[in-house]
Design an enzyme around this catalytic site. Structure first.
Site, PDB file in Angstrom:
ATOM      1  N   GLU A 115      86.367  12.477  44.922  1.00  0.00           N
ATOM      2  CA  GLU A 115      87.511  12.797  45.784  1.00  0.00           C
ATOM      3  C   GLU A 115      88.357  11.550  45.976  1.00  0.00           C
ATOM      4  OE1 GLU A 115      85.879  14.229  49.450  1.00  0.00           O
ATOM      5  OE2 GLU A 115      84.661  15.724  48.444  1.00  0.00           O
TER       6      GLU A 115
ATOM      7  N   LYS B 127      90.007   8.739  48.164  1.00  0.00           N
ATOM      8  CA  LYS B 127      89.686   8.143  49.456  1.00  0.00           C
ATOM      9  C   LYS B 127      91.004   7.814  50.151  1.00  0.00           C
ATOM     10  CE  LYS B 127      86.686   4.730  51.613  1.00  0.00           C
ATOM     11  NZ  LYS B 127      87.549   4.010  52.528  1.00  0.00           N
TER      12      LYS B 127
ATOM     13  N   ARG C 136      89.686   9.060  60.520  1.00  0.00           N
ATOM     14  CA  ARG C 136      88.828  10.243  60.405  1.00  0.00           C
ATOM     15  C   ARG C 136      89.117  11.207  61.550  1.00  0.00           C
ATOM     16  NH1 ARG C 136      83.540  10.148  57.918  1.00  0.00           N
ATOM     17  NH2 ARG C 136      82.913  12.314  57.617  1.00  0.00           N
TER      18      ARG C 136
ATOM     19  N   ARG D 253      86.407   9.796  64.958  1.00  0.00           N
ATOM     20  CA  ARG D 253      85.069   9.551  64.409  1.00  0.00           C
ATOM     21  C   ARG D 253      84.049   9.289  65.522  1.00  0.00           C
ATOM     22  NH1 ARG D 253      83.684   4.800  60.155  1.00  0.00           N
ATOM     23  NH2 ARG D 253      81.712   4.270  61.098  1.00  0.00           N
TER      24      ARG D 253
ATOM     25  N   GLU E  85      90.783  13.527  57.262  1.00  0.00           N
ATOM     26  CA  GLU E  85      91.436  12.256  57.550  1.00  0.00           C
ATOM     27  C   GLU E  85      92.891  12.553  57.922  1.00  0.00           C
ATOM     28  OE1 GLU E  85      89.383   9.617  57.003  1.00  0.00           O
ATOM     29  OE2 GLU E  85      90.667   7.902  56.606  1.00  0.00           O
TER      30      GLU E  85
ATOM     31  N   PHE F  99      88.396  17.298  53.764  1.00  0.00           N
ATOM     32  CA  PHE F  99      87.507  17.232  52.603  1.00  0.00           C
ATOM     33  C   PHE F  99      86.180  17.933  52.853  1.00  0.00           C
ATOM     34  CE2 PHE F  99      87.795  12.969  54.631  1.00  0.00           C
ATOM     35  CZ  PHE F  99      86.567  12.940  55.289  1.00  0.00           C
TER      36      PHE F  99
ATOM     37  N   ARG G  55      74.408   7.611  57.339  1.00  0.00           N
ATOM     38  CA  ARG G  55      75.052   6.845  56.278  1.00  0.00           C
ATOM     39  C   ARG G  55      74.074   6.831  55.125  1.00  0.00           C
ATOM     40  NH1 ARG G  55      79.114   3.392  56.641  1.00  0.00           N
ATOM     41  NH2 ARG G  55      78.948   2.990  58.854  1.00  0.00           N
TER      42      ARG G  55
ATOM     43  N   LYS H 103      81.325   5.319  48.948  1.00  0.00           N
ATOM     44  CA  LYS H 103      82.690   4.845  48.746  1.00  0.00           C
ATOM     45  C   LYS H 103      82.593   3.896  47.568  1.00  0.00           C
ATOM     46  CE  LYS H 103      81.686   1.969  52.663  1.00  0.00           C
ATOM     47  NZ  LYS H 103      81.975   1.515  53.965  1.00  0.00           N
TER      48      LYS H 103
HETATM   49  P1  ATP Z   1      82.366   2.555  57.681  1.00  0.00           P
HETATM   50  O1  ATP Z   1      82.388   4.039  57.509  1.00  0.00           O
HETATM   51  O2  ATP Z   1      81.599   1.865  56.576  1.00  0.00           O
HETATM   52  O3  ATP Z   1      81.996   2.089  59.040  1.00  0.00           O
HETATM   53  P2  ATP Z   1      85.217   2.502  57.555  1.00  0.00           P
HETATM   54  O4  ATP Z   1      85.439   3.347  58.735  1.00  0.00           O
HETATM   55  O5  ATP Z   1      86.087   1.315  57.347  1.00  0.00           O
HETATM   56  O6  ATP Z   1      83.763   1.947  57.460  1.00  0.00           O
HETATM   57  P3  ATP Z   1      84.886   3.193  54.922  1.00  0.00           P
HETATM   58  O7  ATP Z   1      83.474   2.811  54.921  1.00  0.00           O
HETATM   59  O8  ATP Z   1      85.840   2.289  54.224  1.00  0.00           O
HETATM   60  O9  ATP Z   1      85.364   3.466  56.376  1.00  0.00           O
HETATM   61  O10 ATP Z   1      84.968   4.629  54.252  1.00  0.00           O
HETATM   62  C1  ATP Z   1      84.499   5.777  54.852  1.00  0.00           C
HETATM   63  C2  ATP Z   1      85.681   6.461  55.486  1.00  0.00           C
HETATM   64  O11 ATP Z   1      86.627   6.846  54.496  1.00  0.00           O
HETATM   65  C3  ATP Z   1      85.348   7.776  56.154  1.00  0.00           C
HETATM   66  O12 ATP Z   1      84.815   7.603  57.425  1.00  0.00           O
HETATM   67  C4  ATP Z   1      86.701   8.473  56.187  1.00  0.00           C
HETATM   68  O13 ATP Z   1      87.386   8.092  57.357  1.00  0.00           O
HETATM   69  C5  ATP Z   1      87.441   7.888  54.998  1.00  0.00           C
HETATM   70  N1  ATP Z   1      87.702   8.853  53.912  1.00  0.00           N
HETATM   71  C6  ATP Z   1      88.862   8.952  53.227  1.00  0.00           C
HETATM   72  N2  ATP Z   1      88.806   9.889  52.287  1.00  0.00           N
HETATM   73  C7  ATP Z   1      87.565  10.427  52.349  1.00  0.00           C
HETATM   74  C8  ATP Z   1      86.911  11.457  51.604  1.00  0.00           C
HETATM   75  N3  ATP Z   1      87.496  12.110  50.614  1.00  0.00           N
HETATM   76  N4  ATP Z   1      85.622  11.742  51.958  1.00  0.00           N
HETATM   77  C9  ATP Z   1      85.006  11.078  52.961  1.00  0.00           C
HETATM   78  N5  ATP Z   1      85.584  10.098  53.692  1.00  0.00           N
HETATM   79  C10 ATP Z   1      86.857   9.771  53.387  1.00  0.00           C
END
Ligand code: ATP
EC number: 6.5.1.1
Length: 563
Positions: free
Chosen positions: A252, A254, A259, A279, A308, A348, A429, A435
Site C-alpha cells: 500500500e 504510505k 492516523r 491514534r 490517514e 486502508f 507493533r 513500513k
Molecule cells: P510509529 O508508528 O513507529 O510510532 P509514526 O507514527 O511516525 O511512528 P510510522 O512508523 O512512520 O509512523 O508509520 C506508521 C504510520 O504510517 C501509521 O501509524 C499510519 O499513521 C501511517 N500510514 C500511512 N499509510 C499507511 C498505510 N497504508 N497503512 C498503515 N499505516 C499507514
C-alpha cells in the site's frame, strides 16, 4: 474498598520487583475489590477513566501542588511543594511527607455525606467531578476538589493519590500484568481476556465481566461503534524480509498524514453519528469536518475504518505532514483553518462493517469489505473509489519497486508492506505490518550518465547512472530515479547539464564529477552493470557537494558490504 486498603496493597506491589509476585498481588486486589472492581482495575494501572474515553483530569502539576500545599497547612505554599519535589524527585514521596488531615473546610468539597474514611469510589467520583469542571473558575474548583481528597489522606494514601492524579503511578503494573491477574482471579483464559481488552479498551469492564459473567460474557464483548480501539502499528522492514516470510505481500502507499479511526453509525443520534479519533484515541471529530462529511455522504451502514488524513492542495496533491498538524487537534476557528488547508481521509482498513466485527478476518477480507463500503457500485474500479487506499498483492520485487516509485512520485512517503493473511491486532507493533525501510546503508556513487525524462519532465534529467571506483576505473552499479522531487530534478539538471559529454536519444553520458549519496536495500550480483553488482531499490538521498569523485565509494567497499 477503602482508599487506604487500596494504597496499602499498591505499596506492596510497588515494593515488589518479580513479575509473578506483582501479578499475584494484583490478582488479590481484584478479588477483594467487590463493587469497586472496575475502578480498582483502572487505578492500579494509574488510570482514572477507561482508555477509550477522551475524558481526562486535565490538571497540570501546579494544580496538584496547590492542593497538596493547602492540605498540608497554612505555612506551606505550592512553591514549597515544588521545592521539595526538586529535592526528592517524585511527587508521591513529597505528598507522603506532609501531615495532612483536618485542614479548614473539610466536608465542603467532598461529595454528599462523605464519611471520614476515604473510599476508592469517593475518590473516583470526586475525580470525575474534577474532570467535568471547565470554563472560568474551573481551576479553583479543581484545586478545591483535590484539596478535599488530600485532606482526608494518610501518608500512604497521599503518596498514591498524587501519583494517580498526575499519571505517574509507576508501580510496575503493565497491561500484561492486569490481563494475567484478571485471568487468574476469575479463572478465564488469558487470550480471551486479551481479546476482550482489545475490543473494549477498558480493563475495568473486562474485569467485571470476567468475574460476573465468566468466559461467555467475555466472548460476547464486541467492538462498539463510537468506542475507539488502539491502532495496529508497523515495524520497519525490508521488501526482502517481507517476501521471504509471506508468499506474497500486500503493498500500500504510505501516506504522510495523521492516523484516524472513523466511527460512523447512520442510525445513531445526530451527535453520536460520526466520531473521529486520533491514534491516541483522542476525539478529534470537531477539527476534521471533511471526514465527517465524507462519512455522511459515503457510508450507508455502521462502520469502523482505519486510515490517514492527508493535507492536500487545490489539485488534490498531498502536502507535507506539517500542514495536517495545522488542522489535526484544532479547537477554534476550524472553518477558517479549513479554508487555508484542506484535508482528505484515505482508509486502508476496516474493523467493523454493517454489524460484523472484522478484527479476526484476514487483511484481504477486510480490504474487500472496505472497498465494498466505499464504492458507489460493485463494479467501480478500485482506483476510482473515493477515500480508498489501494492495495496490490504481489510477490515480485520489481512490481513493488514500481509501486514505491509511483507512491513517491505522487508525493507520498513510500510504501507499507503487509501480510495479506494477518488479522487486525489493536495496539500491536508486529511483523505483519512493515513500513518499508529502504536503506540498509548508503553509498557515495559517481554519476556517469543520465536520461532525459518524459512528458512533464521532458526538460529534466530524470534517471541517473551510478558508478563506484575500481582502481583507476569506474564501474556501474545501477540507476537511481527514486526519491527525487521535481524541484530537486530541476536543480540536478542545472548541475549536470554542463557536464554532458555525449547524447544518444534520451540517454546522455556525464563527466564523472558529481557524487550522489544513495540509499539501497541490498546489493545483488547482476550481469546488467559493469561492476557485476546492482543496488536493489536505490534511492536518492542528496548530492555530496563536499566530495570529489576520488572520495566516492569503491568496488571493494561494495563487496565488503555485501559479504
Ligand atoms: P510509529 O508508528 O513507529 O510510532 P509514526 O507514527 O511516525 O511512528 P510510522 O512508523 O512512520 O509512523 O508509520 C506508521 C504510520 O504510517 C501509521 O501509524 C499510519 O499513521 C501511517 N500510514 C500511512 N499509510 C499507511 C498505510 N497504508 N497503512 C498503515 N499505516 C499507514
Amino acid at each position: 474498598m477503602e482508599f487506604a486498603t487500596f494504597a496499602d496493597r499498591v505499596a506492596a506491589i510497588d515494593a515488589e520487583s518479580a513479575d509473578l509476585e506483582i501479578v499475584a498481588h494484583v490478582r488479590e486486589l481484584l478479588e477483594d475489590a467487590g463493587d469497586d472492581l472496575e475502578i480498582v482495575a483502572r487505578f492500579v494501572q494509574g488510570r482514572v477513566f477507561p482508555a477509550w474515553q477522551s475524558r481526562t483530569l486535565d490538571i497540570g502539576p501546579n494544580t496538584c501542588y496547590e492542593a497538596i500545599a493547602r492540605a498540608a497547612g497554612t505555612n506551606v505554599s505550592a512553591d514549597d511543594v515544588e521545592e521539595r519535589l526538586a529535592e526528592v524527585g517524585e511527587i508521591g514521596e513529597v505528598a507522603a511527607g506532609y501531615d495532612f488531615g483536618g485542614q479548614q473546610g473539610l466536608g465542603a468539597f467532598t461529595a454528599g455525606g462523605a464519611s471520614e474514611t476515604l473510599t476508592v469510589r469517593e475518590g473516583f467520583e470526586t475525580l470525575s467531578e474534577l474532570a467535568a469542571a471547565e470554563g472560568a473558575g474551573s481551576h479553583d474548583t479543581k484545586v478545591d476538589l483535590l484539596f478535599g481528597l488530600f485532606n482526608r489522606c494518610e501518608s500512604v494514601e497521599a503518596r498514591y493519590l498524587a501519583r494517580l492524579v498526575l499519571s505517574e503511578m509507576r508501580i510496575g503494573v503493565g497491561e500484561g500484568a492486569v490481563r494475567d491477574a484478571i485471568s487468574e482471579a476469575f479463572d478465564v483464559p488469558g487470550e480471551r481476556v486479551e481479546r476482550a481488552l482489545q475490543v473494549s479498551n477498558d480493563y475495568g469492564q473486562v474485569a467485571r465481566v470476567a468475574r460476573d459473567d465468566g468466559l461467555e460474557g467475555l466472548d460476547a464483548m464486541d467492538l462498539e461503534v463510537g468506542r475507539p480501539v488502539q491502532a495496529m502499528l508497523a515495524q520497519a522492514g525490508t521488501v526482502t524480509d517481507a517476501l521471504e516470510e509471506w508468499d506474497e505481500a500486500a503493498v500500500e502507499w504510505k501516506y504522510d498524514g495523521a492516523r484516524v479511526q472513523l466511527h460512523h453509525d447512520p442510525n445513531g443520534t445526530d451527535a453520536a453519528e460520526t466520531r473521529v479519533f486520533s491514534r491516541n484515541m483522542e476525539d478529534v471529530t470537531d477539527a476534521l469536518p471533511e471526514v465527517v462529511e465524507f462519512a455522511e455522504e459515503t457510508l450507508a451502514e455502521p462502520a469502523i475504518l482505519d486510515g490517514e488524513v492527508v493535507a492536500v492542495d487545490d489539485d488534490g496533491a498531498p502536502l507535507p505532514f506539517q500542514e495536517v498538524l495545522k488542522r489535526f487537534r484544532r479547537k477554534h476557528d476550524v472553518a477558517k483553518a479549513r479554508e487555508d488547508v484542506e484535508v482528505r481521509p484515505v482508509f486502508f482498513d476496516c474493523l467493523h462493517a454493517g454489524g460484523d466485527d472484522l478484527l479476526a478476518e484476514s487483511l484481504t477480507t477486510r480490504h474487500e469489505r472496505l472497498e465494498a463500503l466505499l464504492a458507489d457500485d460493485p463494479n467501480q474500479e478500485p482506483a476510482a473509489v473515493d477515500g480508498l487506499s489501494l492495495c496490490w498483492h504481489t510477490d515480485d520485487p520489481e512490481t513493488i519497486e514500481l509501486i514505491d516509485n509511483d507512491a513517491l512520485e505522487a508525493g507520498h512517503e513510500g510504501i507499507m508492506l503487509k501480510d495479506p493473511d494477518s488479522t487486525y491486532s489493536p495496539g500491536r507493533r508486529g511483523k505483519h505490518w512493515r513500513k518499508r525501510k529502504p536503506d540498509v546503508e548508503t553509498l557515495d556513487c559517481i554519476v556517469t550518465g543520465a536520461e532525459w525524462g518524459e512528458g512533464r519532465r521532458a526538460t529534466f534529467l530524470g534517471t541517473f547512472e551510478l558508478a563506484v571506483r575500481a582502481g583507476d576505473e569506474l564501474e556501474t552499479v545501477g540507476k537511481v530515479a527514486t526519491g527525487i522531487t521535481d524541484e530537486t530534478l530541476e536543480e540536478l539538471t542545472d548541475l549536470l547539464e554542463p557536464h554532458i559529454t555525449a547524447e544518444n536519444g534520451q540517454e546522455v553520458d556525464v563527466a564523472p564529477e558529481t557524487v550522489f549519496e544513495v540509499g539501497y536495500e541490498e546489493i545483488q550480483t547482476s550481469p546488467t552493470y559493469s561492476s557485476g553488482y546492482a543496488l536493489r531499490f536505490p534511492r536518492f538521498q542528496g548530492v555530496r557537494h563536499d566530495k570529489d569523485p576520488s572520495d566516492a565509494d569503491s568496488l571493494e567497499r561494495l563487496e565488503r558490504l555485501r559479504a
